[in-house]
Write a protein that holds these residues in place. Structure first.
Motif, PDB file in Angstrom:
ATOM      1  N   HIS A 109      10.705   9.776   1.534  1.00 26.85           N
ATOM      2  CA  HIS A 109      10.234   8.813   0.527  1.00 26.85           C
ATOM      3  C   HIS A 109      11.291   8.578  -0.552  1.00 26.85           C
ATOM      4  N   GLU A 131       3.026  -1.429  -2.392  1.00 23.35           N
ATOM      5  CA  GLU A 131       1.614  -1.133  -2.661  1.00 23.35           C
ATOM      6  C   GLU A 131       0.742  -2.330  -2.299  1.00 23.35           C
ATOM      7  N   TYR A 180      -3.077   8.615   4.944  1.00 27.96           N
ATOM      8  CA  TYR A 180      -2.396   9.476   3.970  1.00 27.96           C
ATOM      9  C   TYR A 180      -2.686   9.004   2.543  1.00 27.96           C
ATOM     10  N   ASP A 181      -2.711   9.967   1.631  1.00 21.83           N
ATOM     11  CA  ASP A 181      -2.854   9.605   0.219  1.00 21.83           C
ATOM     12  C   ASP A 181      -1.806  10.279  -0.663  1.00 21.83           C
ATOM     13  N   ASP A 182      -0.904  11.045  -0.061  1.00 27.48           N
ATOM     14  CA  ASP A 182       0.140  11.713  -0.833  1.00 27.48           C
ATOM     15  C   ASP A 182       1.412  11.844   0.010  1.00 27.48           C
ATOM     16  N   PRO A 183       2.472  11.143  -0.379  1.00 27.54           N
ATOM     17  CA  PRO A 183       2.548  10.117  -1.413  1.00 27.54           C
ATOM     18  C   PRO A 183       1.692   8.890  -1.085  1.00 27.54           C
ATOM     19  N   ALA A 184       1.401   8.130  -2.094  1.00 23.53           N
ATOM     20  CA  ALA A 184       0.517   6.988  -1.907  1.00 23.53           C
ATOM     21  C   ALA A 184       1.160   5.871  -1.081  1.00 23.53           C
TER      22      ALA A 184
END
Length: 336
Positions: A109, A131, A180-184
């Motif tokens: 990332h 995003e 996934y939520d981490d990283p967004a």
């Protein structure tokens, strides 16, 4: 400033107007079909080389035929297809070069780290764009799932779940947002695939570390400052091709830098001190890069064949000398 008073006219009236201006039309039915498919307005820039210079009535030079204009249009169309094919390959290879360097060095990332970019680079806009891509992908998925649930009321749950899983895999942006939520935000190798060539050009220019830019350039055998300039120009040319605009004799609004090293493979006719503002310099950039990103390509042969198929086209208007393809550069092959 003055009031615009030109009326919209039919194809038949357009043909009559062309004939009044002195153009010869041997097959009016065929010419009419051409104007139905292309439009008078789009064809106008291709008429100018055949018109009397600065004539207020736009009269054509004696002996000009409609077929000459349609052939010039066809040539430019085929040139754009050839150019955009090469640009797409260069674009894909540039994404890979950036990803293959930045990921292993700075992490999956890497682009989330502000410190890797220059102060003037619009880092937040990049993050907001990715995003937004993920959010749209998620909205589309939820809309499709709602449609599945609403329309397949009699289907068994296992079948509906299978369909939902298929929809979840339709794009990586959708898959990442659902998984996934981490990283967004998605990893760098996926992020790069979401960028336009213009965005990619800005991202490369915005990298803070000279080492990163130099290493990426080395993967394409191009010095970083040169690659920076070339990507900027190619993004502009790509837009011209994508919008089906005239390319063959266009003055480039964004001129690429030229290689300064004497041992850099480059056409001798582009080493002269005169300004190089026509498509010839773009063709040279693409040939050089194609030898690196697609070493078995026959792209340059297709280019030579295209100009041989249209011997009447003014090479000078493209920035090319008459004997351009005999230059040693066009026999250049990347040795790596």
């Amino acid at each position: 400033m003055r009031q615009f008073v030109k009326p919209a006219i039919t194809v038949a009236e357009q043909l009559a107007l062309l004939k009044r201006r002195g153009i010869q039309i041997q097959d009016e039915a065929r010419a009419a079909l051409f104007l139905e498919a292309v439009s008078f307005f789009r064809l106008t820039p291709y008429m100018r080389p055949f018109q009397v210079h600065e004539d207020p009535d736009h009269a054509f030079q004696p002996g000009t035929g409609f077929g000459q204009i349609s052939r010039l249009y066809d040539f430019d169309h085929r040139l754009r297809l050839l150019v955009i094919d090469a640009i797409k390959r260069v674009e894909v290879a540039t994404r890979a070069a950036i990803s293959n360097h930045m990921g292993p060095i700075h992490g999956a990332h890497w682009y989330l780290h502000r410190r890797l970019f220059k102060d003037r680079y619009k880092h937040k806009r990049l993050l907001d764009s990715i995003e937004g891509t993920q959010q749209k992908a998620l909205r589309d998925y939820k809309r499709e799932v709602d449609r599945i649930n609403r329309r397949l009321t009699r289907a068994d749950e296992a079948h509906k779940e299978q369909l939902r899983q298929r929809r979840a895999q339709e794009s990586y942006a959708r898959h990442y947002a659902l998984s996934y939520d981490d990283p967004a935000l998605m990893p760098g190798w996926a992020m790069l695939e979401e960028l336009t060539l213009g965005d990619l050009s800005h991202l490369f220019k915005g990298l803070a570390k000279d080492h990163d830019r130099k290493s990426i350039g080395q993967r394409l055998t191009v010095p970083a400052p040169l690659l920076d300039s070339w990507l900027h120009t190619l993004s502009m040319v790509r837009n011209i091709c994508a919008h089906h605009a005239r390319l063959w004799n266009r003055e480039l609004g964004i001129k690429p830098e030229l290689p300064k090293q004497q041992n850099f493979p480059w056409p001798s006719y582009l080493r002269r001190s005169t300004p190089h503002t026509r498509v010839a310099v773009v063709l040279a950039v693409l040939h050089y890069l194609m030898q690196r990103v697609s070493p078995h390509t026959r792209w340059h042969q297709h280019l030579i064949e295209l100009l041989q198929d249209f011997p009447e086209i003014s090479k000078q208007a493209m920035g090319l000398p008459d004997n351009w393809c005999t230059d040693a550069f066009w026999q250049y092959k990347d040795k790596d």
